[in-house]
Write a protein that holds these residues in place. Structure first.
Motif, short mmCIF file in Angstrom:
data_model
loop_
_atom_site.label_atom_id
_atom_site.label_comp_id
_atom_site.label_asym_id
_atom_site.label_seq_id
_atom_site.Cartn_x
_atom_site.Cartn_y
_atom_site.Cartn_z
N THR A 1 0.91 -1.33 0.02
CA THR A 1 -0.11 0.16 -0.03
C THR A 1 0.90 1.14 0.00
O THR A 1 0.68 2.29 -0.79
N GLY B 1 2.45 1.65 -3.26
CA GLY B 1 1.36 2.08 -4.46
C GLY B 1 1.15 3.45 -4.12
O GLY B 1 0.78 4.30 -5.15
N TRP C 1 -2.18 -1.42 -4.54
CA TRP C 1 -3.51 -0.35 -4.04
C TRP C 1 -4.62 -1.20 -3.70
O TRP C 1 -5.43 -0.44 -2.85
#
Length: 663
Positions: free
Chosen positions: A198, A201, A325
């Motif tokens: 995450t 991303g 993501w």
């Protein structure tokens, strides 16, 4: 005395993910001259070794969630069986629509179709054929495959959080596979990879965003496109995001996001209106047809018989970006989807944002290609090939009021930048804190700052290549985790469907606890008030729960009974490597229908009756216990405990399936 320094972080996840992030960043710091080469070689190795895996994984993710939606599992609720959606249908769809907006659409809406048009993966460039193919490829990259990845992660988070009452973390989705072992190193590893994926991303999005902001500032004010200025912009925008974290401007940021979405839609409608409107509407329909026609071939295409340079720069980068993501977007769509069925969730997530994205890409992409084949005479495509970040602003040059539209574009990207950093730090902090959502502000500041540092150092270490590399590498282990999440969903849903088939409809107590017809008639003619319900709870239900708890304790089971002022009670049996057995009861008011005998005697406008309803951790529908005897309540508890024992282990389930139905 001051307040102590509060922390909710999960030490192993917090420091483990920080350590991995720092390893990548130290490469750029320690080897600044060689960093670009190191990242490029690492990217080539990942593509050659695992490119096929990314393509196969994302295709299987899509088919898995579609199967869950269209099969019998689609009827399961994201929450207890009797839960209702938190948001009306149109509001929920609008929020999914908002989830589809972001920096990526602003950055690639013009640049990507133009680059596929002028440099297609196959065939002649800058022809009507390559123009049609360009939009098919763009649709493929931004279509249902991306949202299938988000749907898997979001569905897992929502299902096991709202139905199993597990923490809002990725590890919870592995509960059916590993049981309580997810609380050890297995769960820690899963959450660490989720945090790293995450963070990188979001750092990639921040890097793309700052490149486009810099290009817009050069167009508007003549500012140079230099790395030092891009780093300065990252520092400035990260500081603004940090201020929003410190001040707690959740309402302000939310309203700012809604305004941003409105401005983005207005900008799209402006381009649609002043551009070749009729052509765009025709192109939109044809683009969808071309996308569907090429769907299966492109879903499994790895370009095995040609050089994979194009795949590395486009499809594989996108697939890794979507996987990285997925915890971010997945957590957002999970939070807004409590009470939806699995079928509603999957179809809504796959279709609502995708349709909007397709229309957005058609309006900007086909208008850009139309202009490039006409008045621009190839200049737009050349600008996009030289520098993708300037393509949008060069595009606006061929439309009315380019200064205004360019300024709006810079503002949109900046606000997307700020809100992504702010909300991204919240998601990462939730993952790193074991699902705790009210973590102290300093932890969100930490992750917000680390996102900005990562984006800045990766730009210094190799620009877009470095951003693409860390996205590809960080997404690789998380892709394996997403496969495990799918297996966990199938296993958890299969167990719930098995339980539902073996239970009679839960409109009343379980078999063995039926109430006599005289009691039913009494219930019809008498409306229990809160005093009646509390009296019955204290005199009958809680003693029955206590009797069962005492007996289980004598048999060396780890059992507990929690009560709260005769309003709620919960019997819990702790289990090793399995979900706990929970039998709870709570007082709940229910409006009486206006045509009943009880309502006819009641002068209140909206008469209510008070019930003692059962509550279960597995999502089973609750029912009223009022009027049962103590032995009937005990019998009901034992019925549920018997079913629980038969379902928690595979051996017991097999034996249970072969034996006659005990009900």
């Amino acid at each position: 005395m001051g307040l102590p320094f509060r922390s909710t972080l999960h030490p192993r996840v917090f420091w483990g993910s920080t350590f991995i992030v720092l390893i990548f960043l130290l490469i750029g710091i320690i080897f600044p001259k060689d960093a670009a080469l190191i990242f490029e070689q690492l990217q080539d190795w990942v593509i050659k070794s695992f490119g096929w895996f990314y393509i196969l994984a994302v295709a299987l993710f899509f088919f898995a969630v579609v199967y869950l939606a269209l099969s019998r599992y689609g009827n399961l609720k994201l929450g207890p069986d009797d839960s209702e959606p938190d948001y009306p249908y149109l509001t929920w769809m609008a929020m999914l629509f908002a989830a589809g907006m972001g920096i990526g659409l602003m950055f690639f809406a013009v640049a990507e179709p133009l680059q596929h048009f002028s440099a297609p993966p196959s065939g002649l460039a800058s022809t009507t054929t390559s123009a049609h193919q360009a939009q098919i490829i763009t649709f493929f990259h931004w279509g249902v495959h991306a949202w299938a990845v988000y749907a898997v992660v979001g569905l897992s988070l929502a299902y096991f959080c709202f139905r199993y009452n597990l923490p809002l973390t990725i590890r919870s989705g592995l509960y059916p596979l590993f049981g309580k072992r997810i609380e050890g190193w297995i769960g820690d590893s899963v959450d660490i990879f989720a945090v790293c994926g995450t963070l990188f991303g979001i750092a990639t999005s921040m890097g793309l965003g700052v490149l486009q902001i810099n290009a817009g500032l050069e167009y508007l004010f003549g500012w140079p496109q230099e790395t030092w200025l891009q780093i300065t912009l990252i520092i400035g925008v990260t500081a603004l995001a940090t201020l929003s974290v410190i001040s707690g401007l959740d309402v302000g940021i939310r309203r700012l996001s809604e305004l941003n979405l409105l401005v983005a839609v207005c900008l799209m409608l402006f381009v649609l209106t002043v551009g070749p409107t009729s052509f765009l509407m025709n192109a939109f329909v044809q683009n969808i047809g071309g996308y569907l026609d090429n769907f299966f071939a492109r879903s499994f295409s790895t370009q095995a018989f040609r050089e994979q340079t194009w795949m590395k720069a486009w499809t594989l980068f996108y697939w890794a970006w979507w996987i990285a993501w997925s915890p971010f977007v997945g957590m957002f769509i999970a939070r807004i989807s409590r009470g939806r069925t699995v079928r509603e969730f999957v179809l809504g997530v796959l279709l609502v944002p995708t349709v909007f994205t397709f229309f957005w890409m058609t309006v900007f992409g086909n208008t850009a290609i139309f202009l490039d084949m006409g008045v621009a005479a190839g200049q737009l495509a050349q600008d996009a090939a030289n520098n993708a970040s300037v393509a949008l602003f060069e595009f606006f040059e061929y439309l009315p009021w380019p200064g205004v539209t360019s300024a709006l574009a810079v503002l949109l990207v900046t606000i997307f930048f700020i809100t992504s950093a702010d909300s991204g730090s919240l998601v990462i902090d939730t993952l790193a804190a074991g699902g705790v959502e009210d973590a102290p502000v300093w932890q969100r500041i930490y992750w917000c700052t680390l996102e900005g540092v990562a984006a800045a150092l990766l730009l210094l270490a190799g620009g877009l290549t470095a951003l693409q590399t860390v996205t590809l590498v960080s997404a690789l282990p998380f892709a394996v985790i997403v496969f495990l999440l799918i297996l966990g969903l199938f296993k958890g849903m299969k167990a719930d469907m098995s339980r539902m088939r073996r239970q009679s409809p839960m409109s009343g107590p379980a078999p063995g606890s039926e109430v006599s017809w005289r009691h039913r008639l009494s219930t019809i003619l008498h409306t229990p008030n809160r005093r009646d319900a509390r009296r019955f709870m204290g005199a009958t239900v809680i003693p029955a729960l206590q009797a069962v708890a005492d007996e289980l304790g004598k048999r060396n089971l780890n059992v507990s009974l929690e009560t709260s002022d005769q309003d709620t009670a919960q019997l819990t049996i702790q289990a090793d490597n399995q979900r706990n057995f929970v039998y709870g009861v709570e007082l709940r008011a229910r409006r009486v229908a206006s045509f009943t005998a009880a309502a006819a005697r009641n002068e209140q406008a909206h008469p209510q009756e008070w019930q003692i309803r059962t509550v279960f951790a597995d999502g089973s529908r609750g029912y009223d216990l009022m009027g049962l005897s103590s032995s009937q309540v005990i019998n009901d508890i034992l019925n549920h405990f018997e079913r629980y024992q038969a379902l928690v282990t595979s051996e017991a389930t097999a034996l249970y399936a072969q034996s006659p139905d005990p009900t």
